[in-house]
Design an enzyme around this catalytic site. Sequence first.
Site, PDB file in Angstrom:
ATOM      1  CD  GLU A   1      -3.031  -1.027   2.223  1.00 25.48           C
ATOM      2  OE1 GLU A   1      -2.857  -0.222   3.148  1.00 25.48           O
ATOM      3  OE2 GLU A   1      -4.044  -1.742   2.128  1.00 25.48           O
TER       4      GLU A   1
ATOM      5  CD  GLU B   1      -3.783  -6.007   3.922  1.00 26.59           C
ATOM      6  OE1 GLU B   1      -4.591  -5.247   4.492  1.00 26.59           O
ATOM      7  OE2 GLU B   1      -2.555  -5.810   3.890  1.00 26.59           O
TER       8      GLU B   1
END
Length: 470
Positions: free
Chosen positions: A164, A371
């Site tokens: 991320e 995720e």
Amino acid sequence: MITKFPKNFLWGAASSAFQIEGGWDEDGKGMTVADFNSFKRSDRQADSKVASDFYHHWKEDIGLMKELGLKTYRFSISWARIIPDGDGAINQKGIDFYSRVIDELIANDIVPFVTLYHFDLPYALVEKYNGWEDRRCAYAFERYAKVCFEAFGDRVKWWLVHNEQNLMIRVDERMNITESDPWKADKMRAQMDYHMFLAHALAVNACHEMVEGGKIAPAVSSTCTYPLTNRPEDVWAAKMNDWFKTNYCLDMHYYGEYPGYYMRYLKERNIVPVMEEGDRALLKSAKMDFIALNYYRTLCASYLPADEEHPVGMRAYRGNEVDFDQYGYCRDEKNTNLAASEYGAQIDPMGLRIVLNDYYARYHLPLIITENGLGTPDVLTEDGKVHDDYRIDYIRGHVEAMALSIEDGVELMGYCPWSVIDLLSSHQGFRKRYGFVYVNREDMDLKDLGRVRKDSFYWYQNVIRTNGEI
Ligand code: BG6
């Protein structure tokens, strides 16, 4: 459900080092930015010192993964366990720890899926270089990545570079940005982001050179933003939100250059990063093999022009309605069509289908979800069970959305819900749990750290056993 998932679909689960391991300074590990930040909250919630104590429970936990039926386990290596001060001596004990974990996974037929950097920059690099602001941090990362490829590349073929980057760069704490002047902070952020892109490219190329059959990719924070109304301005605001927060990052990885709207922003804000000769060729040479995405929720936005009260560069989100940190286009809105988690995440399985189809249409690369999950304060009942039907509902909806995307032609390789066992939430300690396995501890009470299979554990076990025919 009728869709058959591909035969080799990687049903998995995920974690990250500072959130699961504990043993924060054991066997030579150095402190990380993630440790540093979690210690700031130690008086009121769990920190990374013990976390879920995977450092001492790894064998038992991999046994649980085997029982769950995982085909892959997505986890991260802590840079500061391998090179405690970031760019100095290599810590053999750190390498040995991950080697044992990797061997145990393989012995249990679980494919290791490894992230190199999940929010935990060695703190020494902040002290030496102010972290990613300095180009030397990118070279330190390249060296660390090469140490990992050398040590584990014979057994690990699937690699993720930064977790991320596109979200991390927006959270000052994670980047250790303490600058209060908004323009200076934006300038620093842009330079850091750029150095992370360089580091990504260096790692991608090193992986391809050093790991036989190695595949490597970024893991982006993904979402899609809906316009509040069909006013063109709201549609524009929603698109801008996605472009500035996610798409520019994927485009940079894919094309090796900033998209036009992003370059315009950097120029108009006068924060174009310092670039060196040869960078462009490097960025363009690094080809990611697939795209990993973390998906939890969708967003909703309306248009709000910049004005005196809301100037460009104002950063106010999480709790405040105005989201102005990039260009002055956007106000976060509640989507009344969606239910939200207790922590405000708007739950939206269909949004996942939109994202998967959109990314695949844009890049035509295989995708994997690294995720996806629901954070809740689970309750351990007196008879030692955790009835988390809300988590089952959440994951079922997203599994169904994946199936539809596969029918749409998307090349989806796998699914790794967050998280394999309960772990330290990045902001809410152990009050917010995501795991299939309950870890018996509270924020301020370590209890016995026992592992308890939740209802969702048995449900997901069945999903995997039937290859998604739920
Ligand atoms: C992702 C991160 O953004 O969200 C994870 O990669 C994090 O590290 C997860 O734990 C959930 O967020 P939180 O704040 O609820 O832990």
